[in-house]
Every structure is written in C-alpha cells, then in structure tokens.
Design a protein around this motif. Structure first.
Motif, PDB file in Angstrom:
ATOM      1  N   LEU A   1       0.875  -1.163   0.000  1.00  0.00           N
ATOM      2  CA  LEU A   1       0.000   0.000   0.000  1.00  0.00           C
ATOM      3  C   LEU A   1       0.917   1.219   0.000  1.00  0.00           C
ATOM      4  CD1 LEU A   1      -2.750   1.489   0.504  1.00  0.00           C
ATOM      5  CD2 LEU A   1      -2.370   1.050   2.938  1.00  0.00           C
ATOM      6  N   GLU A   2       0.737   2.120  -0.951  1.00  0.00           N
ATOM      7  CA  GLU A   2       1.571   3.320  -1.013  1.00  0.00           C
ATOM      8  C   GLU A   2       0.782   4.511  -0.492  1.00  0.00           C
ATOM      9  OE1 GLU A   2       3.576   6.243  -4.354  1.00  0.00           O
ATOM     10  OE2 GLU A   2       3.556   4.085  -4.739  1.00  0.00           O
ATOM     11  N   ILE A   3       1.332   5.198   0.511  1.00  0.00           N
ATOM     12  CA  ILE A   3       0.681   6.360   1.109  1.00  0.00           C
ATOM     13  C   ILE A   3       1.654   7.528   1.084  1.00  0.00           C
ATOM     14  CG2 ILE A   3      -0.489   7.292   3.134  1.00  0.00           C
ATOM     15  CD1 ILE A   3      -1.076   4.440   4.014  1.00  0.00           C
ATOM     16  N   ASN A   4       1.321   8.545   0.306  1.00  0.00           N
ATOM     17  CA  ASN A   4       2.177   9.734   0.180  1.00  0.00           C
ATOM     18  C   ASN A   4       3.622   9.348  -0.138  1.00  0.00           C
ATOM     19  OD1 ASN A   4       0.092  11.561   0.663  1.00  0.00           O
ATOM     20  ND2 ASN A   4       0.414  11.535   2.868  1.00  0.00           N
ATOM     21  N   GLY A   5       3.776   8.397  -1.043  1.00  0.00           N
ATOM     22  CA  GLY A   5       5.102   7.997  -1.487  1.00  0.00           C
ATOM     23  C   GLY A   5       5.786   6.958  -0.631  1.00  0.00           C
ATOM     24  N   THR A   6       5.210   6.600   0.515  1.00  0.00           N
ATOM     25  CA  THR A   6       5.793   5.595   1.404  1.00  0.00           C
ATOM     26  C   THR A   6       5.166   4.231   1.147  1.00  0.00           C
ATOM     27  OG1 THR A   6       6.220   7.232   3.143  1.00  0.00           O
ATOM     28  CG2 THR A   6       6.155   4.920   3.800  1.00  0.00           C
ATOM     29  N   GLN A   7       6.004   3.213   0.977  1.00  0.00           N
ATOM     30  CA  GLN A   7       5.523   1.863   0.740  1.00  0.00           C
ATOM     31  C   GLN A   7       5.228   1.164   2.067  1.00  0.00           C
ATOM     32  OE1 GLN A   7       4.909   0.540  -2.301  1.00  0.00           O
ATOM     33  NE2 GLN A   7       5.536   2.476  -3.240  1.00  0.00           N
ATOM     34  N   VAL A   8       4.014   0.684   2.215  1.00  0.00           N
ATOM     35  CA  VAL A   8       3.606  -0.044   3.411  1.00  0.00           C
ATOM     36  C   VAL A   8       3.378  -1.502   3.031  1.00  0.00           C
ATOM     37  CG1 VAL A   8       1.900  -0.239   5.258  1.00  0.00           C
ATOM     38  CG2 VAL A   8       2.488   2.024   4.331  1.00  0.00           C
ATOM     39  N   PRO A   9       4.251  -2.422   3.426  1.00  0.00           N
ATOM     40  CA  PRO A   9       4.061  -3.831   3.077  1.00  0.00           C
ATOM     41  C   PRO A   9       2.796  -4.393   3.732  1.00  0.00           C
ATOM     42  CG  PRO A   9       6.314  -3.418   3.818  1.00  0.00           C
ATOM     43  CD  PRO A   9       5.516  -2.195   4.158  1.00  0.00           C
ATOM     44  N   ILE A  10       1.986  -5.072   2.940  1.00  0.00           N
ATOM     45  CA  ILE A  10       0.773  -5.704   3.451  1.00  0.00           C
ATOM     46  C   ILE A  10       1.088  -7.176   3.699  1.00  0.00           C
ATOM     47  CG2 ILE A  10      -1.614  -6.306   2.968  1.00  0.00           C
ATOM     48  CD1 ILE A  10      -1.134  -3.345   3.525  1.00  0.00           C
ATOM     49  N   LYS A  11       0.933  -7.604   4.963  1.00  0.00           N
ATOM     50  CA  LYS A  11       1.377  -8.927   5.369  1.00  0.00           C
ATOM     51  C   LYS A  11       0.251  -9.851   5.824  1.00  0.00           C
ATOM     52  CE  LYS A  11       5.790  -6.993   6.952  1.00  0.00           C
ATOM     53  NZ  LYS A  11       6.697  -6.835   8.123  1.00  0.00           N
ATOM     54  N   PHE A  12      -0.939  -9.293   6.085  1.00  0.00           N
ATOM     55  CA  PHE A  12      -2.025 -10.104   6.616  1.00  0.00           C
ATOM     56  C   PHE A  12      -3.321  -9.829   5.859  1.00  0.00           C
ATOM     57  CE2 PHE A  12       1.053  -9.626   9.988  1.00  0.00           C
ATOM     58  CZ  PHE A  12       1.163 -10.914  10.492  1.00  0.00           C
ATOM     59  N   ALA A  13      -4.113 -10.883   5.683  1.00  0.00           N
ATOM     60  CA  ALA A  13      -5.406 -10.766   5.008  1.00  0.00           C
ATOM     61  C   ALA A  13      -6.449 -11.546   5.801  1.00  0.00           C
ATOM     62  CB  ALA A  13      -5.327 -11.306   3.583  1.00  0.00           C
ATOM     63  N   TYR A  14      -7.618 -10.930   5.974  1.00  0.00           N
ATOM     64  CA  TYR A  14      -8.719 -11.553   6.709  1.00  0.00           C
ATOM     65  C   TYR A  14     -10.010 -11.317   5.908  1.00  0.00           C
ATOM     66  CZ  TYR A  14      -5.301 -10.837  10.485  1.00  0.00           C
ATOM     67  OH  TYR A  14      -4.166 -10.807  11.248  1.00  0.00           O
ATOM     68  N   ALA A  15     -10.926 -12.262   5.971  1.00  0.00           N
ATOM     69  CA  ALA A  15     -12.208 -12.116   5.283  1.00  0.00           C
ATOM     70  C   ALA A  15     -13.330 -12.633   6.167  1.00  0.00           C
ATOM     71  CB  ALA A  15     -12.199 -12.873   3.958  1.00  0.00           C
ATOM     72  N   LEU A  16     -14.446 -11.939   6.146  1.00  0.00           N
ATOM     73  CA  LEU A  16     -15.610 -12.338   6.944  1.00  0.00           C
ATOM     74  C   LEU A  16     -16.888 -11.993   6.181  1.00  0.00           C
ATOM     75  CD1 LEU A  16     -16.302 -12.206  10.660  1.00  0.00           C
ATOM     76  CD2 LEU A  16     -17.839 -10.880   9.214  1.00  0.00           C
ATOM     77  N   GLN A  17     -17.823 -12.930   6.194  1.00  0.00           N
ATOM     78  CA  GLN A  17     -19.133 -12.703   5.587  1.00  0.00           C
ATOM     79  C   GLN A  17     -20.116 -12.279   6.668  1.00  0.00           C
ATOM     80  OE1 GLN A  17     -20.100 -12.942   2.219  1.00  0.00           O
ATOM     81  NE2 GLN A  17     -21.978 -11.984   2.991  1.00  0.00           N
ATOM     82  N   HIS A  18     -20.657 -11.067   6.547  1.00  0.00           N
ATOM     83  CA  HIS A  18     -21.646 -10.566   7.505  1.00  0.00           C
ATOM     84  C   HIS A  18     -23.027 -10.667   6.871  1.00  0.00           C
ATOM     85  CE1 HIS A  18     -23.610  -8.204  10.568  1.00  0.00           C
ATOM     86  NE2 HIS A  18     -22.473  -8.098  11.231  1.00  0.00           N
ATOM     87  N   ASN A  19     -23.961 -11.295   7.600  1.00  0.00           N
ATOM     88  CA  ASN A  19     -25.287 -11.533   7.017  1.00  0.00           C
ATOM     89  C   ASN A  19     -26.270 -10.387   7.246  1.00  0.00           C
ATOM     90  OD1 ASN A  19     -25.843 -11.853   9.761  1.00  0.00           O
ATOM     91  ND2 ASN A  19     -25.910 -14.086   9.644  1.00  0.00           N
ATOM     92  N   ASP A  20     -25.913  -9.396   8.085  1.00  0.00           N
ATOM     93  CA  ASP A  20     -26.756  -8.217   8.342  1.00  0.00           C
ATOM     94  C   ASP A  20     -28.160  -8.583   8.811  1.00  0.00           C
ATOM     95  OD1 ASP A  20     -27.481  -5.524   8.521  1.00  0.00           O
ATOM     96  OD2 ASP A  20     -28.215  -5.468   6.461  1.00  0.00           O
ATOM     97  N   GLU A  21     -28.270  -9.539   9.706  1.00  0.00           N
ATOM     98  CA  GLU A  21     -29.586  -9.872  10.260  1.00  0.00           C
ATOM     99  C   GLU A  21     -30.122  -8.747  11.137  1.00  0.00           C
ATOM    100  OE1 GLU A  21     -30.349 -13.956  11.595  1.00  0.00           O
ATOM    101  OE2 GLU A  21     -28.325 -14.449  10.911  1.00  0.00           O
ATOM    102  N   GLU A  22     -29.243  -7.859  11.594  1.00  0.00           N
ATOM    103  CA  GLU A  22     -29.692  -6.696  12.364  1.00  0.00           C
ATOM    104  C   GLU A  22     -30.404  -5.672  11.486  1.00  0.00           C
ATOM    105  OE1 GLU A  22     -26.393  -8.597  14.590  1.00  0.00           O
ATOM    106  OE2 GLU A  22     -26.727  -8.040  12.507  1.00  0.00           O
ATOM    107  N   GLY A  23     -30.115  -5.680  10.183  1.00  0.00           N
ATOM    108  CA  GLY A  23     -30.796  -4.782   9.261  1.00  0.00           C
ATOM    109  C   GLY A  23     -30.280  -3.352   9.251  1.00  0.00           C
ATOM    110  N   PHE A  24     -29.022  -3.148   9.633  1.00  0.00           N
ATOM    111  CA  PHE A  24     -28.464  -1.800   9.638  1.00  0.00           C
ATOM    112  C   PHE A  24     -27.490  -1.554   8.490  1.00  0.00           C
ATOM    113  CE2 PHE A  24     -30.095  -1.866  13.943  1.00  0.00           C
ATOM    114  CZ  PHE A  24     -30.528  -0.563  14.118  1.00  0.00           C
ATOM    115  N   LEU A  25     -27.169  -2.583   7.738  1.00  0.00           N
ATOM    116  CA  LEU A  25     -26.306  -2.420   6.578  1.00  0.00           C
ATOM    117  C   LEU A  25     -27.187  -2.371   5.331  1.00  0.00           C
ATOM    118  CD1 LEU A  25     -23.624  -5.095   7.587  1.00  0.00           C
ATOM    119  CD2 LEU A  25     -23.605  -2.630   8.076  1.00  0.00           C
TER     120      LEU A  25
END
Length: 289
Positions: free
Chosen positions: A30-54
């Motif tokens: 990820l590059e932010i204002n010219g600085t390289q930020v190495p991305i080392k972790f990835a996470y994924a989650l499925q939210h079903n929105d049963e609360e009805g706020f999304l």
C-alpha cells in the motif's frame, strides 16, 4: 453535533470473536504519500446483516500491515479498526461488497490516521468495471483477488493522502457469529443488555463520568472522553441532553435486542428512524461498547 451523533447513534460496535489464526496468503504494498507499506495479513468475513443496519449482506476483507484480532471484522460498525488506525496501530485497507451483486459496488476505507482528529478516515466507492478489485473469486471457502490502483495525481480534499496499492491475496472466509437470542418489545427493553445501555446513557446525561467509565469498555469511554475534551465539558453535556432522552423515554424506544454470544445490538426507534447501541459481556457484566 454531527460528531456527537457518531458516538451515540452510529457507534453500534460488536465484540470480538476469537478465531484461530487464518491461513491466508497475501503479498504487495500500500503506497501512502510515497511511502511503501508492506501488506502482510489478510482476513475475510461474511456478515449476514440480520440486524438490518447495513445495505444487505456483505463480504468484508481486511488487508493490513500487522496481525490483528480477526473478530474486529464482526463489528457491525467497524469503529475499533477506525480507532486502531487513528492510534497508528494499523495501516491497511478495508473492502466491503456483496459478491453476489452485479455490477459490483466496492466500498473501501484506508486505515490511515487523518491529519485532523475530527476528520473521517479516507474512503472510496467504486462500481462496475472500474473497481480496483481484479480476478476476484470465491473457491473452497476462500476469497482471492488482485487489487490494483495507482496513487492519485490530485486530492479532492487537501488533507486526504495520495495513496495506491498493488496487492494479491487469498483468505479463508469466516462467518459472523450466529444469533443466540432475538428479544422484542418489553422483553427487549427489560433485558440486561438494554439496561446496560440505559445505565450508561443516564450516567452521561448526569455528567457522572466516573460512573460512565465503569459502565463502558475502555474503547467506548475513550471516544466519550475525547469528545468531551474537544468540545469542552459544558458544551458536551449540553449536547448529551439534546441527543439522549430521559431514561423512561429511552426505555420505551428500545424495540429489539439481538444477541450474538457475548455481544449484542440494542435497537432503538427514534423519530428519525432506527439507531443501535452495542454492548459486550465483560466477565458476566454487560457494558456499553
């Protein structure tokens, strides 16, 4: 006033779910204002929105420079990740979209502390063929794809950083915690989860900050304290009384409580619509979160 509403009307946090460490594969920067930020972790989650706020079910993908609790993706409103970014304890991206919906509409948030503490984190929306998410697929319970975006030449807002990214990822998709109780009507209003919200709001209305601190998680009270410091205590308490009704009135506004294990969402119906408040079971005691 808008900032105060964020703390009391939109901060519907949900507690962390303890998952085992995900077997994810990610590389890129990820590059932010010219600085390289190495991305080392990835996470994924499925939210079903049963609360009805999304806006409906959504797949959430977190790409970060450091390891975090994957349960942070379970929060209905992911304010705890927002807080970590503001405290410079994480840098990365959050992506949200419905993988079944076409054309794709991708909502992203840059986890980078803004120059002003009052500003929101940079965010973007992309749709159709112009999204930066390429080669996306879900296979064998995993989400994978390539993110490509060149840093912008100009910023729409002067305090927005110039950022881009080139990231390839694969992450197992976890499911949000199942609903363990769904209370309605008087049962909801009299529940320990609702009573925790009422006690916290009453302490705030009466300016009893020491009591409010005991009735909330450290993160929640930290937001409250920051707002009070920025506004000044007198102005802050005036706004509290404008936005939080008396306890008897608020109790009648509580229509539902949706519990997911050790965290719950208290649904409140006001004249302007539905809002929610999050609570967490902290060692047997429900606290505002």
């Amino acid at each position: 006033m808008q900032k105060f509403v964020l703390f009391f009307s939109a901060a519907c946090l949900m507690a962390s779910t303890c998952f085992s460490e995900p077997a994810a594969d990610v590389k890129g920067n990820l590059e932010i204002n010219g600085t390289q930020v190495p991305i080392k972790f990835a996470y994924a989650l499925q939210h079903n929105d049963e609360e009805g706020f999304l806006d409906g079910p959504e797949l959430r993908i977190l790409l970060s420079d450091r390891e975090v609790d994957p349960g942070l993706l379970s929060d209905l409103v992911m304010s705890r990740l927002d807080t970590l970014a503001r405290e410079k304890k994480i840098r990365g991206l959050i992506l949200k979209f419905d993988p079944k919906k076409e054309p794709r509409e991708l909502h992203g948030t840059l986890l980078e502390a803004p120059s002003s503490p009052q500003a929101s984190l940079p965010f973007f929306t992309q749709s159709g063929d112009s999204t930066s998410l390429k080669k996306f697929e879900i296979k064998d319970g995993k989400a994978s794809g390539v993110l490509e975006e060149k840093p912008s030449e100009e910023n729409f807002f002067p305090d927005t950083p110039k950022y881009g990214y080139q990231i390839t990822f694969t992450a197992p998709i976890r499911q949000a915690d199942a609903i363990t109780a769904h209370l309605k009507g008087e049962e909801a209003a009299k529940s320990p989860q609702a009573q925790a919200v009422l006690a916290y709001e009453k302490a705030c209305r009466e300016g009893r900050m020491e009591d409010a601190e005991k009735l909330a998680t450290p993160g929640k009270f930290g937001e409250l304290k920051q707002a009070m410091e920025q506004m000044g205590k007198a102005t802050f308490l005036e706004q509290v009384k404008q936005f939080i009704p008396e306890t008897a009135v608020r109790e009648k506004q509580i229509k539902e409580v949706i519990v997911r294990g050790k965290h719950a969402t208290v649904v409140i119906t006001e004249e302007g619509g539905r809002i929610c408040a999050g609570v967490i079971d902290a060692g047997g005691t429900w606290k505002a979160d």
